[in-house]
Design a protein around this motif. Structure first.
Motif, short mmCIF file in Angstrom:
data_model
loop_
_atom_site.label_atom_id
_atom_site.label_comp_id
_atom_site.label_asym_id
_atom_site.label_seq_id
_atom_site.Cartn_x
_atom_site.Cartn_y
_atom_site.Cartn_z
N LEU A 178 4.37 9.48 -36.05
CA LEU A 178 4.32 10.25 -34.96
C LEU A 178 2.77 10.80 -34.89
O LEU A 178 2.52 10.87 -33.50
N ASN A 179 2.13 10.95 -35.72
CA ASN A 179 0.76 11.17 -35.77
C ASN A 179 0.00 10.14 -34.74
O ASN A 179 -1.01 10.36 -33.98
N LYS A 180 0.36 8.76 -35.15
CA LYS A 180 -0.11 7.56 -34.51
C LYS A 180 0.28 7.63 -33.05
O LYS A 180 -0.62 7.50 -32.05
N LEU A 181 1.32 8.19 -32.82
CA LEU A 181 1.78 8.10 -31.52
C LEU A 181 0.84 9.24 -30.41
O LEU A 181 0.61 9.09 -29.47
N HIS A 182 0.84 10.35 -31.13
CA HIS A 182 0.17 11.43 -30.58
C HIS A 182 -1.08 11.24 -30.44
O HIS A 182 -1.97 11.28 -29.10
N THR A 183 -1.83 10.46 -31.36
CA THR A 183 -3.34 9.91 -30.90
C THR A 183 -3.40 9.12 -30.15
O THR A 183 -4.36 8.98 -29.08
N ALA A 184 -2.52 8.09 -30.24
CA ALA A 184 -2.45 6.89 -29.00
C ALA A 184 -2.27 7.64 -27.61
O ALA A 184 -3.05 7.21 -26.93
N SER A 185 -1.35 8.65 -27.50
CA SER A 185 -1.19 9.11 -26.26
C SER A 185 -2.56 9.89 -25.96
O SER A 185 -2.55 9.97 -24.64
N LYS A 186 -3.09 10.66 -26.73
CA LYS A 186 -4.35 11.49 -26.21
C LYS A 186 -5.40 10.69 -25.96
O LYS A 186 -6.19 10.98 -25.12
N GLU A 187 -5.68 9.54 -26.68
CA GLU A 187 -7.03 8.83 -26.83
C GLU A 187 -6.94 7.68 -25.92
O GLU A 187 -8.07 7.32 -25.64
N TRP A 188 -5.76 7.29 -25.91
CA TRP A 188 -5.57 5.67 -25.13
C TRP A 188 -4.91 5.87 -24.02
O TRP A 188 -5.01 5.26 -23.03
N GLY A 189 -3.85 6.63 -23.91
CA GLY A 189 -3.08 6.77 -22.79
C GLY A 189 -2.02 5.28 -22.92
O GLY A 189 -1.18 5.30 -21.85
N PHE A 190 -2.17 4.33 -23.57
CA PHE A 190 -1.61 3.27 -23.69
C PHE A 190 -1.40 2.95 -25.25
O PHE A 190 -2.14 3.17 -25.94
N PHE A 191 -0.24 2.35 -25.27
CA PHE A 191 0.09 1.48 -26.76
C PHE A 191 0.97 0.67 -26.47
O PHE A 191 1.84 0.58 -25.48
N GLN A 192 1.38 -0.20 -27.48
CA GLN A 192 2.28 -1.16 -27.53
C GLN A 192 3.50 -0.90 -28.35
O GLN A 192 3.07 -0.19 -29.45
N VAL A 193 4.60 -1.09 -28.13
CA VAL A 193 5.84 -0.60 -29.12
C VAL A 193 6.46 -2.01 -29.79
O VAL A 193 6.82 -2.72 -28.93
N ILE A 194 6.57 -1.76 -31.04
CA ILE A 194 7.30 -3.03 -31.56
C ILE A 194 8.62 -2.48 -32.33
O ILE A 194 8.78 -1.25 -32.38
N ASN A 195 9.46 -3.14 -32.58
CA ASN A 195 10.84 -2.90 -33.20
C ASN A 195 11.58 -1.81 -32.31
O ASN A 195 11.96 -0.84 -32.64
N HIS A 196 11.51 -2.14 -30.98
CA HIS A 196 12.02 -1.13 -29.82
C HIS A 196 13.32 -1.25 -29.71
O HIS A 196 14.13 -0.36 -29.03
N GLY A 197 14.08 -2.23 -30.48
CA GLY A 197 15.45 -2.37 -30.21
C GLY A 197 16.19 -2.78 -29.05
O GLY A 197 17.36 -2.95 -29.13
N ILE A 198 15.56 -3.37 -28.08
CA ILE A 198 15.88 -4.11 -26.79
C ILE A 198 16.31 -5.64 -27.43
O ILE A 198 15.56 -6.31 -27.81
N ASN A 199 17.27 -5.62 -27.09
CA ASN A 199 17.92 -7.10 -27.44
C ASN A 199 17.20 -8.32 -26.66
O ASN A 199 17.04 -8.12 -25.76
N GLU A 200 16.89 -9.18 -27.81
CA GLU A 200 16.07 -10.42 -27.31
C GLU A 200 16.60 -11.11 -26.27
O GLU A 200 15.90 -11.44 -25.49
N SER A 201 18.00 -11.37 -26.37
CA SER A 201 18.50 -12.14 -25.57
C SER A 201 18.70 -11.61 -23.98
O SER A 201 18.45 -12.24 -22.84
#
Ligand SMILES: O=C(O)CCC(=O)C(=O)O
Ligand SMILES: [Fe+2]
Length: 362
Positions: free
Chosen positions: A76-99
């Motif tokens: 959560l801390n990583k998310l907060h820092t990424a949102s404050k300092e980058w405004g951009f991030f990549q998400v993995i294990n997002h749960g959207i079906n690959e097919s």
């Protein structure tokens, strides 16, 4: 006689009709037409940096949230820092079906590969910007992007243009429907975690976004004979709250402005790119920042992406969250109805973050 016709959906904007860049690029060109040539050279191929944007593990964030484990609080801390300092991030294990992702990608490729006479049936009309074309074109003199796009409002249902949906190839329509629901679910879940990280009332966040406005923009960037002179997508910030970007192939092109320098976002097959839009900058009272980004082009490979934009519910007033204003003791942005905000946004030429200046209170 009773009139059962539904009110037409709100018209958010229009854009001047421009030629297809995909068609233009299919001809043997050695130079690009002046309308696409930026002076001085606009692209930043040579100076781009290779810092990598933060990667957030959503499985850790969502699954561990209940347990309130230490793995959760550090993510959560990583998310907060990424949102404050980058405004951009990549998400993995997002749960959207690959097919689903692969099927949707295939249908978008097919959409851009339709014969021109079929595409023209899906082209923008003069009074509305949904369909194939470009957005934010307000004058014949304006420089154009080296790309075609297909823009469509997907949620809520009553904002859809039924004529446009009916004309979509049925398989694309099915996949788009499924993808739209998945991305909404993901956006709402990420916003919920952001509310926690911001110290915002989580019910205020879910109340603002439970029935949000969603639109999609599918981008096609053909190879370009003079890539240094052109831009696939000129620098802008997104007007929405949260954008989720699916890069459909491995060709890099997206760049974000970080501390005054352009940083390339390397596509990762297992990730989606998430970025903060202007609405979330406003709702977070400026704690999170929407970041300028652009797409560059190259001479040999086409590039494709689909950006899904998620904004607050239609009836809401846009402004800093009341729970944050109470905490910060000051509101840094004005309040306007969401509809007014969007109409103003789409009526202008896209130019960096300039539209946010109108919302700022100094
Ligand atoms: O194609 C990309 O990577 C960027 C697309 C984008 O910024 C947008 O659609 O708003
Ligand atoms: Fe964007």
């Amino acid at each position: 006689m009773e009139n059962h016709t539904r009110e037409p959906p709100i018209n958010f904007g229009r854009s001047l009709i421009v030629p297809s860049v995909q068609q233009l690029a299919s001809q043997p060109l050695t130079r690009i037409p002046p309308r696409y040539a930026h002076h001085p050279a606009a692209s930043s191929h040579d100076h781009a940096h290779t810092l990598s944007v933060p990667v957030i593990d959503l499985h850790c964030l969502f699954a561990e949230a209940e347990a309130n484990s230490s793995a959760y609080s550090s993510e959560l801390n990583k998310l907060h820092t990424a949102s404050k300092e980058w405004g951009f991030f990549q998400v993995i294990n997002h749960g959207i079906n690959e097919s689903l992702l692969l099927d949707f990608k295939r249908e978008i490729l097919n959409l851009f590969n339709l014969p021109m006479e079929e595409k023209l049936k899906l082209w923008q009309e003069e009074d509305n910007h949904e369909g194939f074309g470009q957005l934010f074109v307000v004058s014949e003199e304006q420089k154009l992007d080296w790309s075609d796009m297909f823009y469509i409002t997907t949620l809520p249902h009553d904002l859809r243009k039924p004529q446009l949906f009916q004309k979509l190839p049925p398989i694309l329509r099915d996949k788009l429907e499924a993808y739209s629901m998945e991305i909404k679910r993901l956006a709402v879940a990420i916003l919920g975690q952001m509310a926690k990280a911001l110290g915002m009332d989580t019910e205020e966040m879910s109340g603002l976004f439970q029935d949000g406005v969603q639109s999609m923009r599918m981008n096609y960037y053909p190879p370009c004979p003079q890539p240094q002179m052109a831009l696939g997508f000129s620098p802008h910030s997104d007007a929405d709250a949260l954008t989720i970007l699916y890069q459909l192939n491995e060709t890099p092109g997206l760049q974000i402005r970080k501390d005054g320098k352009w940083v390339t976002v390397q596509p990762r097959a297992d990730a989606l790119v998430v970025n903060i839009g202007d609405i979330l900058e406003i709702v977070s009272n400026g704690v999170y920042k929407s970041i300028e980004h652009q797409a560059i082009v190259n001479s040999s490979n086409e590039r494709m992406s689909v950006a899904t934009f998620y904004s607050s519910n239609m009836g809401t007033e846009l402004g800093p969250a009341r729970s944050l204003v109470a905490r910060h003791n000051v509101a840094n942005y004005r309040r306007v109805p969401l509809e007014t905000y969007f109409k103003g946004f789409f009526a202008r030429k896209l130019d960096g973050k300039s539209y946010l200046d109108f919302m700022k209170l100094e």
